[in-house]
Design an enzyme around this catalytic site. Sequence first.
Site, PDB file in Angstrom:
ATOM      1  N   GLU A 174      -4.281   0.170   0.238  1.00 49.09           N
ATOM      2  CA  GLU A 174      -3.114   0.831   0.835  1.00 49.09           C
ATOM      3  C   GLU A 174      -3.217   2.350   0.731  1.00 49.09           C
ATOM      4  O   GLU A 174      -2.222   3.069   0.853  1.00 49.09           O
ATOM      5  CB  GLU A 174      -1.832   0.316   0.180  1.00 49.09           C
ATOM      6  CG  GLU A 174      -1.620  -1.181   0.346  1.00 49.09           C
ATOM      7  CD  GLU A 174      -1.022  -1.583   1.702  1.00 49.09           C
ATOM      8  OE1 GLU A 174      -0.212  -0.832   2.247  1.00 49.09           O
ATOM      9  OE2 GLU A 174      -1.384  -2.673   2.207  1.00 49.09           O
ATOM     10  N   HIS A 250       4.621  -0.331  -3.644  1.00 47.63           N
ATOM     11  CA  HIS A 250       3.484   0.564  -3.885  1.00 47.63           C
ATOM     12  C   HIS A 250       3.794   1.367  -5.139  1.00 47.63           C
ATOM     13  O   HIS A 250       4.964   1.627  -5.437  1.00 47.63           O
ATOM     14  CB  HIS A 250       3.310   1.590  -2.745  1.00 47.63           C
ATOM     15  CG  HIS A 250       2.773   1.031  -1.480  1.00 47.63           C
ATOM     16  ND1 HIS A 250       3.286   1.362  -0.254  1.00 47.63           N
ATOM     17  CD2 HIS A 250       1.757   0.188  -1.231  1.00 47.63           C
ATOM     18  CE1 HIS A 250       2.608   0.737   0.687  1.00 47.63           C
ATOM     19  NE2 HIS A 250       1.676   0.008   0.118  1.00 47.63           N
ATOM     20  N   CYS A 368       5.903   9.066   1.221  1.00 46.08           N
ATOM     21  CA  CYS A 368       5.185   8.137   2.117  1.00 46.08           C
ATOM     22  C   CYS A 368       4.727   8.860   3.371  1.00 46.08           C
ATOM     23  O   CYS A 368       3.732   8.476   3.989  1.00 46.08           O
ATOM     24  CB  CYS A 368       6.095   7.006   2.581  1.00 46.08           C
ATOM     25  SG  CYS A 368       6.751   5.998   1.282  1.00 46.08           S
TER      26      CYS A 368
HETATM   27  O1  SUG Z   1       4.173  -0.446   4.796  1.00 45.75           O
HETATM   28  N1  SUG Z   1       7.332   0.031   6.235  1.00 45.75           N
HETATM   29  C1  SUG Z   1       6.195   0.582   5.548  1.00 45.75           C
HETATM   30  C2  SUG Z   1       6.648   1.630   4.565  1.00 45.75           C
HETATM   31  C3  SUG Z   1       5.472   2.331   3.923  1.00 45.75           C
HETATM   32  C4  SUG Z   1       5.877   3.201   2.805  1.00 45.75           C
HETATM   33  N2  SUG Z   1       4.740   3.819   2.245  1.00 45.75           N
HETATM   34  C5  SUG Z   1       4.568   4.157   0.955  1.00 45.75           C
HETATM   35  N3  SUG Z   1       5.380   3.777   0.018  1.00 45.75           N
HETATM   36  N4  SUG Z   1       3.539   4.877   0.673  1.00 45.75           N
HETATM   37  C6  SUG Z   1       5.416  -0.520   4.824  1.00 45.75           C
HETATM   38  O2  SUG Z   1       6.050  -1.420   4.288  1.00 45.75           O
HETATM   39  C7  SUG Z   1       8.405  -1.353   7.941  1.00 45.75           C
HETATM   40  C8  SUG Z   1       8.278  -1.601   9.431  1.00 45.75           C
HETATM   41  C9  SUG Z   1       9.374  -2.447   9.974  1.00 45.75           C
HETATM   42  O3  SUG Z   1       9.899  -3.292   9.253  1.00 45.75           O
HETATM   43  O4  SUG Z   1       9.716  -2.276  11.177  1.00 45.75           O
HETATM   44  C10 SUG Z   1       7.168  -0.755   7.314  1.00 45.75           C
HETATM   45  O5  SUG Z   1       6.075  -0.986   7.794  1.00 45.75           O
END
Ligand code: SUG
Length: 445
Positions: A174, A250, A368
Site C-alpha cells: 500500500e 493503514h 493520505c
Molecule cells: O484505499 N478510500 C481509500 C482511502 C485511502 C486512504 N489512504 C491512506 N490512509 N493512506 C482506501 O480505502 C474509498 C472509495 C469508495 O468507497 O468510493 C477508498 O478507496
Amino acid sequence: MSTIEANFDGLVGPTHNYAGLSEGNVASLNNAQDISNPKQAALQGLAKMKALHDLGLTQGVLAPQERPDIATLKRIGFTGSDSQVIEKAYKQAPGILASCYSASSMWTANAATVSPSADSLDNKLHFTPANLTNKFHRSIEPNVTGNVLKAVFNDDKHFVHHLHLPENEHFGDEGAANHTRLCHAYGERGIEIFTYGRYAFRKDMPAPKKFPARQTFEASQAVARMHQLTDNDTVFVQQNPDVIDQGVFHNDVIAVGNQNVLFYHQQAFLNEQGFIEEVKRKASYDVHFVRVLDEQVSVQDAVDTYLFNTQIVTLSSGEMAIIAPMHCYHHAGVKAYLDELISQDTPIKAVKYFDVNESMKNGGGPACLRLRVALNKHELAAVNPNCLINDERYGKLTAWVEKHYRDRISSQCLADPQLLVESRTALDELTQILNIGSVYPFQKD
Ligand code: SUG
C-alpha cells in the site's frame, strides 16, 4: 538547507464519488452512496497544496487516473463502444463499474514507496508504485501511477522507477501509507520504518480477525531490498492487529513521522517496546517519541478525527507544524490535545486546520493526499517543473477544475457516458498543463 522534503498531492479526479468500496475503511462504508462533489473535492485539495506552498514548502501535484477505466472493463468481457461498455457494466455489474470509476488515486500516500537517495546504496532516489492488491478499485492503479511518476521524475541519472510488486495478496503493498522515515536532516541517511499488517508466508503470526491487513511483511521487505536499503537503516514493525479491526486500515491512520519526531498512538504497534528500542539503537540522533495515550485520545477518536493522518512539516524556521483536518478542530478532546501538544517540549509548534471533507468522507485525510519525496538540489532541478505548485499553476489548475468538473455525482450518474467524455477531455487538457505527455491509455489508442 540543500535537501528538502516535497509533498506531491494527488489531484482529485473528475469522477470522485462515494461507492463504499473499502471494507475496513469505516468512512468509506459509512458514506456509501452519498452524493459527492468532485469540484469541491478538487478545490479543497488544491487549496491545501497552495497553503503549503505559501508556507514556503515545496509542493507538487500528481495527475489523477483515467476513469472510468474502460480498458479494465473490456479486459473482463464488456464489449462494444465505450458507451455500450458502460451501459452493460451498469446493468450487469454496477459494483464493478463503480470500482472502475473510483477517483481513489487522489490518495497518493498509496501511490508508491519512495526512498531518498541519502538512504539507498546506489545514492539514487527510488520509487516503487504500490500494487494495492487488497481492493479491486485500487489494484487497477499501479501502471498509470508508474507512468505519472516517470513523467514527473524523468531523469535516470537521479531517479529509479521499479515495477510494482507481483499482483497477489502475498505481496499486498500500500506504498507510503505504511512507511515513514526518521532522520536528523532530510539530506542525511535516515531510518525507514516499514509497518505491515500480517505475514503472508507464516501462519503462526498474529493477524486481524475482522478487517483485512492490506500490507504484508514480505511486500515491505521486497521494497526495502529493491530500494537498496541496509539493515542498519530499516526497521520492520507489525501493526497491532486489534487496531486494524477498529478501522485503522493503514499505519498512517495511527502514526506519522517527520525528521526526528515520531507521533503515534500507544496501541499502534504490536511490540511497541521492541520497536522503540530498535529505532533508538539505529538512530544516531535523539528522536522525539510523541506517544499518545488511550486516556488522551482513544483509538476510536483517532479513527474518527484522523489525528494521526496529519502531515508534520518542517517550516523554514526549523519548527514543525501539523497539517490537520477540520475534524480534529471540531472534536473537543482532540482539539484540546493538539493545543496542549504545541506547548510541550517537542519541535511541533503549530497546528493548521484544513477542510478536506470530500476526501475524508472516503477515509482520506491530509496525509493520505500526499506522497513525500525528499530531494537534494540536483534532484529538485530534475523534477518536471510544471508539476510544482506556484501561484500561476494553482490559478491554472483551479480554472481547469471550474471548467470541467461536476458539482454532484450520484451512483446513477455513473451510467451516463457523457461523464466519460468530460473526464477524458479534462485529463487530456491536464496532461498539457502539467506537461506530462500521454500517460493515459485513452491517449495511446
Ligand atoms: O484505499 N478510500 C481509500 C482511502 C485511502 C486512504 N489512504 C491512506 N490512509 N493512506 C482506501 O480505502 C474509498 C472509495 C469508495 O468507497 O468510493 C477508498 O478507496
